[in-house]
Motif scaffolding. Structure first.
Motif, PDB file in Angstrom:
ATOM      1  N   PRO A 706       4.390  -9.085  -3.475  1.00 26.36           N
ATOM      2  CA  PRO A 706       5.593  -8.732  -2.713  1.00 26.36           C
ATOM      3  C   PRO A 706       5.822  -7.224  -2.719  1.00 26.36           C
ATOM      4  N   THR A 707       6.416  -6.733  -1.657  1.00 26.28           N
ATOM      5  CA  THR A 707       6.730  -5.313  -1.559  1.00 26.28           C
ATOM      6  C   THR A 707       8.200  -5.155  -1.210  1.00 26.28           C
ATOM      7  N   ALA A 708       8.637  -3.913  -1.194  1.00 21.52           N
ATOM      8  CA  ALA A 708      10.026  -3.641  -0.837  1.00 21.52           C
ATOM      9  C   ALA A 708      10.298  -4.110   0.591  1.00 21.52           C
ATOM     10  N   GLN A 709      11.521  -4.508   0.835  1.00 24.69           N
ATOM     11  CA  GLN A 709      11.919  -4.986   2.152  1.00 24.69           C
ATOM     12  C   GLN A 709      11.733  -3.891   3.202  1.00 24.69           C
ATOM     13  N   VAL A 710      11.170  -4.248   4.334  1.00 31.18           N
ATOM     14  CA  VAL A 710      10.940  -3.304   5.425  1.00 31.18           C
ATOM     15  C   VAL A 710      12.250  -3.030   6.143  1.00 31.18           C
ATOM     16  N   SER A 711      12.534  -1.771   6.435  1.00 32.60           N
ATOM     17  CA  SER A 711      13.742  -1.391   7.166  1.00 32.60           C
ATOM     18  C   SER A 711      13.362  -0.684   8.456  1.00 32.60           C
ATOM     19  N   THR A 784       9.594  -7.229  16.474  1.00 30.76           N
ATOM     20  CA  THR A 784       8.524  -7.541  15.533  1.00 30.76           C
ATOM     21  C   THR A 784       7.803  -6.252  15.155  1.00 30.76           C
ATOM     22  N   LEU A 785       7.132  -6.284  14.011  1.00 27.97           N
ATOM     23  CA  LEU A 785       6.468  -5.095  13.488  1.00 27.97           C
ATOM     24  C   LEU A 785       5.067  -5.463  13.037  1.00 27.97           C
ATOM     25  N   SER A 786       4.105  -4.601  13.346  1.00 25.21           N
ATOM     26  CA  SER A 786       2.721  -4.788  12.900  1.00 25.21           C
ATOM     27  C   SER A 786       2.230  -3.516  12.228  1.00 25.21           C
ATOM     28  N   PHE A 787       1.400  -3.662  11.199  1.00 24.49           N
ATOM     29  CA  PHE A 787       0.809  -2.494  10.547  1.00 24.49           C
ATOM     30  C   PHE A 787      -0.478  -2.907   9.841  1.00 24.49           C
ATOM     31  N   ASP A 788      -1.301  -1.915   9.525  1.00 23.03           N
ATOM     32  CA  ASP A 788      -2.603  -2.145   8.916  1.00 23.03           C
ATOM     33  C   ASP A 788      -2.757  -1.237   7.701  1.00 23.03           C
ATOM     34  N   ALA A 789      -2.834  -1.834   6.514  1.00 20.57           N
ATOM     35  CA  ALA A 789      -2.974  -1.064   5.268  1.00 20.57           C
ATOM     36  C   ALA A 789      -4.377  -1.207   4.675  1.00 20.57           C
ATOM     37  N   THR A 790      -5.319  -1.748   5.429  1.00 21.53           N
ATOM     38  CA  THR A 790      -6.658  -2.006   4.913  1.00 21.53           C
ATOM     39  C   THR A 790      -7.343  -0.717   4.469  1.00 21.53           C
ATOM     40  N   GLY A 791      -7.784  -0.683   3.210  1.00 16.34           N
ATOM     41  CA  GLY A 791      -8.545   0.448   2.703  1.00 16.34           C
ATOM     42  C   GLY A 791      -7.719   1.621   2.223  1.00 16.34           C
ATOM     43  N   ILE A 792      -6.404   1.557   2.375  1.00 16.69           N
ATOM     44  CA  ILE A 792      -5.544   2.654   1.930  1.00 16.69           C
ATOM     45  C   ILE A 792      -5.375   2.573   0.410  1.00 16.69           C
ATOM     46  N   HIS A 793      -5.458   3.716  -0.249  1.00 23.18           N
ATOM     47  CA  HIS A 793      -5.354   3.729  -1.706  1.00 23.18           C
ATOM     48  C   HIS A 793      -3.939   3.397  -2.165  1.00 23.18           C
ATOM     49  N   VAL A 794      -3.863   2.632  -3.226  1.00 27.07           N
ATOM     50  CA  VAL A 794      -2.581   2.303  -3.850  1.00 27.07           C
ATOM     51  C   VAL A 794      -1.969   3.580  -4.407  1.00 27.07           C
ATOM     52  N   GLY A 795      -0.682   3.759  -4.209  1.00 23.39           N
ATOM     53  CA  GLY A 795      -0.026   4.977  -4.651  1.00 23.39           C
ATOM     54  C   GLY A 795       0.711   4.830  -5.969  1.00 23.39           C
ATOM     55  N   ASP A 796       1.281   5.939  -6.407  1.00 17.55           N
ATOM     56  CA  ASP A 796       2.218   5.997  -7.527  1.00 17.55           C
ATOM     57  C   ASP A 796       1.561   6.086  -8.892  1.00 17.55           C
ATOM     58  N   ASP A 829       3.510   7.476  -3.488  1.00 16.18           N
ATOM     59  CA  ASP A 829       4.048   6.153  -3.180  1.00 16.18           C
ATOM     60  C   ASP A 829       4.446   6.108  -1.709  1.00 16.18           C
ATOM     61  N   PHE A 830       4.382   4.934  -1.098  1.00 12.81           N
ATOM     62  CA  PHE A 830       4.700   4.844   0.328  1.00 12.81           C
ATOM     63  C   PHE A 830       5.153   3.435   0.683  1.00 12.81           C
ATOM     64  N   ASN A 831       5.795   3.317   1.835  1.00 17.54           N
ATOM     65  CA  ASN A 831       6.178   2.014   2.368  1.00 17.54           C
ATOM     66  C   ASN A 831       5.055   1.497   3.253  1.00 17.54           C
ATOM     67  N   PRO A 832       4.636   0.241   3.096  1.00 12.97           N
ATOM     68  CA  PRO A 832       3.496  -0.274   3.861  1.00 12.97           C
ATOM     69  C   PRO A 832       3.656  -0.146   5.368  1.00 12.97           C
ATOM     70  N   GLU A 833       4.883  -0.312   5.874  1.00  9.62           N
ATOM     71  CA  GLU A 833       5.071  -0.281   7.326  1.00  9.62           C
ATOM     72  C   GLU A 833       4.885   1.108   7.915  1.00  9.62           C
ATOM     73  N   GLU A 834       4.796   2.135   7.039  1.00 11.97           N
ATOM     74  CA  GLU A 834       4.640   3.505   7.512  1.00 11.97           C
ATOM     75  C   GLU A 834       3.202   3.997   7.433  1.00 11.97           C
ATOM     76  N   CYS A 835       2.258   3.107   7.111  1.00 12.83           N
ATOM     77  CA  CYS A 835       0.896   3.539   6.832  1.00 12.83           C
ATOM     78  C   CYS A 835      -0.028   3.448   8.040  1.00 12.83           C
ATOM     79  N   THR A 836       0.529   3.287   9.224  1.00  7.36           N
ATOM     80  CA  THR A 836      -0.278   3.109  10.420  1.00  7.36           C
ATOM     81  C   THR A 836       0.134   4.142  11.463  1.00  7.36           C
ATOM     82  N   ASP A 837      -0.871   4.759  12.132  1.00  9.93           N
ATOM     83  CA  ASP A 837      -0.540   5.750  13.147  1.00  9.93           C
ATOM     84  C   ASP A 837      -0.220   5.075  14.478  1.00  9.93           C
ATOM     85  N   SER A 838       0.029   5.878  15.503  1.00 10.82           N
ATOM     86  CA  SER A 838       0.456   5.350  16.802  1.00 10.82           C
ATOM     87  C   SER A 838      -0.619   4.513  17.477  1.00 10.82           C
TER      88      SER A 838
END
Length: 928
Positions: A706-711, A784-796, A829-838
């Motif tokens: 689980p991750t923090a709630q997306v806003s 609705t929201l879509s994002f791709d975190a595949t291969g991104i390094h875990v932060g923090d 550290d980062f929010n998963p929904e912010e890890c994808t470009d346009s």
């Protein structure tokens, strides 16, 4: 003259002849359970009064006549051991493994790993090392020299440390105190400010990395930390220690251990007090600590009654800021253009935005003229927005029963009571409430240069207390029943309270089926109730505030119900209830050079929420979980061993992940499935008198994390209004792979070199498509929201860690030690929904600059000839020896800072700067 030379020659030849008939016998004395050395053990030659005492490393050496001898080793709290030897022409090296008189209690309850037997990677710290290295820090900071461990002080507040192991936060690191789990039952967090002073009574701290050797059904994804306290096994002593640091903080510790008294009694007492400023601007701490433990041995039982707690108040730095807010030169070195600097900049690494100056009652009513005049008695004081006040005492009673040579049973009842919380501002202060350089320039009669970057408390206070200044100061138009001298507070101070009642039962047994098989098991029962609410603590010049969050009230019919004063609850008020039941069983098989184990646990977690302001109450929801672990160790020789362990964990989520926001409504089961952890680990160890090393490699896959709630925000196509939205991610997948190495090389008998390497590769492995978002106001479906975190390094946490340490003891009792730890590949550290470009491609979080921290330690232990039972220890520690400027914590694309950006680089990040060079000097006196 010739006669003197002749006599000297005869004496020398005689001495050499006598020496030739002797031989050196040396060795080491260890705790058989922990595998760590025992300092101060007595090594005697049977039948004589001759003997020696082991040194700081547990080593001894003694010159003996050739022939047969018996060496006897003893230490208070341990069973004596002896060994027959025959001294000949070659030196002899011996190893004594002493068993504690409370071995059964420790082995059953403590879940402590043993060298060359338990197939897990672990590190154990004993009191001598804890005393030398702690230097007034929180306990997690001790462990930064352990492979795979990353600990920081976060904002720098006393007690605000955090720890990660192998990239997993401390919410997923199980912490136990004398076998009792202490992670928060709702969120898994450990608040180290509640454990100040515990180091004074700590017998050992062991960190097991990975799933660990604990028999309990614990959330030990990253690791397990076992803290064992002193008791009946320790020798009698009375101690006092006084420490002071360069900031002026004073810490006093008192300790008493009776050892074994007549009638089988033992008493351990400790107390501590610390008071003073921290290194961060306008932070401070005032804390007490008490500890009392009474042990009683009766027949085959040892019963222990323990109580401890640390009531404390400390100010905090809770929110990160942009790099340039601390240091513009350092920001420029990270590629940030000065055009991107915030208005508040270059305040220094100790900068905290949470305080400011306030002069209360600057004006007063003149009874003669009925006018307001300046108050000559008003003082201008510092007011801090962020203050944490908490008290969490814990009480337990334990009975350890050795039924017979094969069966041991332990039962523990415990109670934890928590009261207090953290202070903040309501409504939240924005960046516009901070005083800028322009304010100082434009209003020099009002602001001083030292106020830049601080909260403008005076403006807030004046607005609340002077109705003629702004619209915020006027009387809230409720009705005519209010006096025109009651003023409305728009901004005011509140405390977010989290009071809890937690009690539990641990019942365990251990049974030796035969000489090769040991079976253990038990039950773990816990019940937890937490009361959460926000209350007004300071109206900052006003008389009342307005809050309409309690939907039980009809504010339209009676507007006066919205009036809130100091002590009233606002914003939220709810209870969280958690019940836990666990069963566990373990089988250990040992024969020859092989030792194996298999562990199975099952648990059921129950959750319930009562939302008083929301006038709703959930039912109980029960979720099962289980763990299976197994492993084996093989001792290749007396010097080498290898091990392997693997496991599967089905873990229920933390409390908050089952509910929608602050409501008592459960989220759908489809997005609250159990977390799944699959892990395998292998290791090799080599031990010798001169050189010892450990090499471990691990593979951990975490599914449905689980991750923090997306806003977010959403424009309603029907109404055209902008709505705030939220979404609950069903779960993320992550893969943590790494290699760890640690070693020690004894260059000489008094010169040691230690080193460690930790290389991790921790990445996310998840793509989310069409996540449904809901409006926060009304809870209706939005976008609705879509994002791709595949291969991104875990932060923090730093994924690369290198360390080296050199220790020299030029004379007995004196040590000089220096070392450094290098951290690299730390992704913010980062929010998963912010890890994808346009374009929908994953983008790495900003990688903070690598850094090397050097420390220095020196100390001298000595006794006065006239007072052999009186010991002194003088210690001097320097943290961050070369005053390195570095970033310890970072958040990518933080929208809560001035001049925020979403560019995945240094200018988009908010950070905490690490601590500067600090000195700690202490003197400890021990009466034996």
């Amino acid at each position: 003259m010739i006669r003197k030379i002749l006599l000297f020659t005869i004496f020398l030849v005689g001495s050499l002849a006598v020496y030739a008939q002797k031989q050196m016998v040396s060795g080491v004395v260890k705790d058989s359970f922990l595998g760590e050395t025992v300092v101060g053990a007595n090594v005697l030659i049977k039948g004589t009064l001759s003997g020696v005492v082991t040194d700081i490393d547990g080593n001894f050496s003694i010159l003996l006549d050739k022939g047969k001898h018996t060496l006897e080793v003893s230490y208070v709290g341990y069973m004596s051991a002896s060994q027959d030897i025959e001294v000949a022409d070659k030196p002899i090296f011996l190893t004594f493994n002493l068993e504690t008189v409370v071995l059964d209690e420790v082995s059953i309850v403590g879940d402590v790993a043993r060298s060359r037997e338990t197939p897990v990677a672990f590190t154990t710290l004993l009191p001598a090392k804890i005393e030398e290295r702690l230097a007034g820090q929180d306990i997690p900071m001790l462990l930064n020299k352990t492979p795979g461990v990353y600990a920081t002080q976060q904002g720098g507040g006393d007690g605000d440390a955090r720890i990660t192991i192998r990239g997993f936060s401390q919410r997923n690191v199980a912490v136990m105190l004398d076998g009792i789990p202490v992670n928060d039952m709702e969120n898994g967090w450990v608040y180290w400010s509640n454990w100040f002073g515990l180091d004074a009574v700590t017998r050992s701290i062991q960190v097991q990395r990975g799933l660990g050797a604990s028999k309990l059904a614990l959330p030990s994804v990253g690791g397990t930390m076992n803290i064992l306290t002193k008791g009946i096994e320790n020798k009698r002593s009375l101690s006092i220690e006084q420490a002071v640091d360069n900031n002026g903080k004073l810490t006093t510790n008192l300790g008493y251990t009776s050892g074994m008294l007549k009638g089988g009694w033992s008493v351990t007492l400790a107390g501590a007090y610390k008071d003073g400023p921290g290194w961060v601007d306008e932070t401070s701490v005032k804390a007490w600590f008490f500890f009392a433990k009474i042990d009683k041995r009766w027949g085959n039982h040892i019963t222990s009654l323990t109580g401890f707690g640390a009531p404390q108040t400390h100010t905090q730095r809770s929110y990160k800021r942009s790099i340039a807010a601390y240091d513009t030169q350092y920001a420029s070195e990270q590629g940030i253009a000065d055009t991107s600097f915030p208005a508040i900049q270059n305040q220094g690494i100790a900068y905290s935005q949470h305080w400011g100056y306030l002069q209360r009652d600057a004006e007063m009513w003149n009874s003669d003229s009925s006018e307001r005049i300046l108050n000559p008695n008003a003082s201008r004081d510092v007011l801090n927005e962020k203050v944490n006040t908490y008290f969490k005492p814990q009480f337990s009673i334990r009975d350890s029963w050795t039924v017979n040579d094969r069966l041991s049973i332990s039962n523990t009842l415990y109670l934890s009571l928590g009261t207090g919380g953290g202070q903040g501002t309501r409504n939240s202060l924005k960046n516009t409430n901070l005083i800028t350089a322009a304010d100082v320039e434009n209003y020099p009669e009002t602001f001083r240069p030292d106020e830049i970057g601080q909260i403008n408390w005076q403006s807030i206070y004046d607005q609340n207390s002077k109705p003629t200044l702004t619209a915020f100061g006027k009387v809230y138009p409720i009705n005519d029943t209010l006096s025109d001298k009651l003023y409305y507070s728009n901004n005011y101070l509140v405390q977010s309270n989290n009071n809890h009642q937690w009690y539990g039962l641990l019942s365990t047994f251990s049974y030796e089926v035969n000489d090769e098989i040991e079976w253990s098991g038990g039950v773990d029962l816990r019940s937890y109730k937490a009361e959460h609410y926000m209350e007004i603590t300071d109206l900052l010049g006003g008389d009342y505030a307005i809050d309409k969050n309690d939907i039980r009230n009809d504010y339209d019919a009676n507007p006066l119900l919205a009036i809130k004063k100091v002590g009233d609850k606002v914003y939220y008020y709810d209870d969280g209830l958690v019940n836990w039941g666990g069963l566990f069983t373990q089988v250990e098989y040992k024969t020859g050079n092989i030792s194996t184990f298999a562990n199975l646990t099952g648990s059921v977690s129950g959750y319930k929420k009562i939302d008083y302001f929301g006038d709703s109450e959930s039912d109980w929801k029960y979720k099962p979980g289980f763990t299976f672990k197994t492993g084996a160790n093989y001792n290749i020789s007396e010097h080498s061993n290898v091990f392997i362990n693997l496991g599967f964990l089905s873990k229920t989520r933390d409390f908050k992940y089952y509910f929608q926001g602050y409501t008592a409504n459960f989220l759908p089961d489809s997005i609250t499935k159990n977390e799944r952890v699959k892990a395998i680990e292998m290791g090799y160890s080599y031990v010798s008198k001169k050189f010892s090393a450990n090499v471990n490699t691990y593979y951990t896959r975490w599914e449905n994390k689980p991750t923090a709630q997306v806003s977010g925000k959403w424009d309603d196509p029907v109404t055209g209004t902008e709505e705030y939205t939220y979404g609950d991610i069903p779960g993320m997948d992550a893969l943590h792979i790494g290699v760890e190495v640690d070693f020690i090389y004894k260059i000489r008998h008094n010169l040691d070199f230690q080193g460690m390497i930790s290389l991790g590769n921790w990445v996310w492995d998840k793509k989310i498509n069409n996540l449904q978002m809901y409006t926060k106001d009304g809870n209706k479906p939005a976008n609705t929201l879509s994002f791709d975190a595949t291969g991104i390094h875990v932060g923090d946490a730093a994924q690369t860690q290198l360390g080296a340490n050199l220790r020299y003891e030029p004379i007995k009792g004196l040590y000089i030690e220096g070392g450094g730890t290098y951290f690299d590949r730390y992704y913010s550290d980062f929010n998963p929904e912010e890890c994808t470009d346009s374009l929908g491609n994953p983008v790495e979080s900003w990688r903070i600059p690598s850094y090397l921290l050097m420390d220095f330690r020196a100390g001298y232990r000595f006794k006065l000839k006239a007072y052999d039972n009186l010991g002194f220890t003088l210690k001097f520690n320097v943290l961050n020896l070369f005053d390195k400027i570095y970033i310890s914590d970072a958040k990518n694309n933080d929208t809560y800072i001035q001049r925020n950006f979403s560019t995945f680089d240094a200018r988009s990040a908010s950070v905490f700067m690490g601590g500067p060079r600090q000195f700690v000097l202490s003197l400890k006196i021990v009466l034996y």
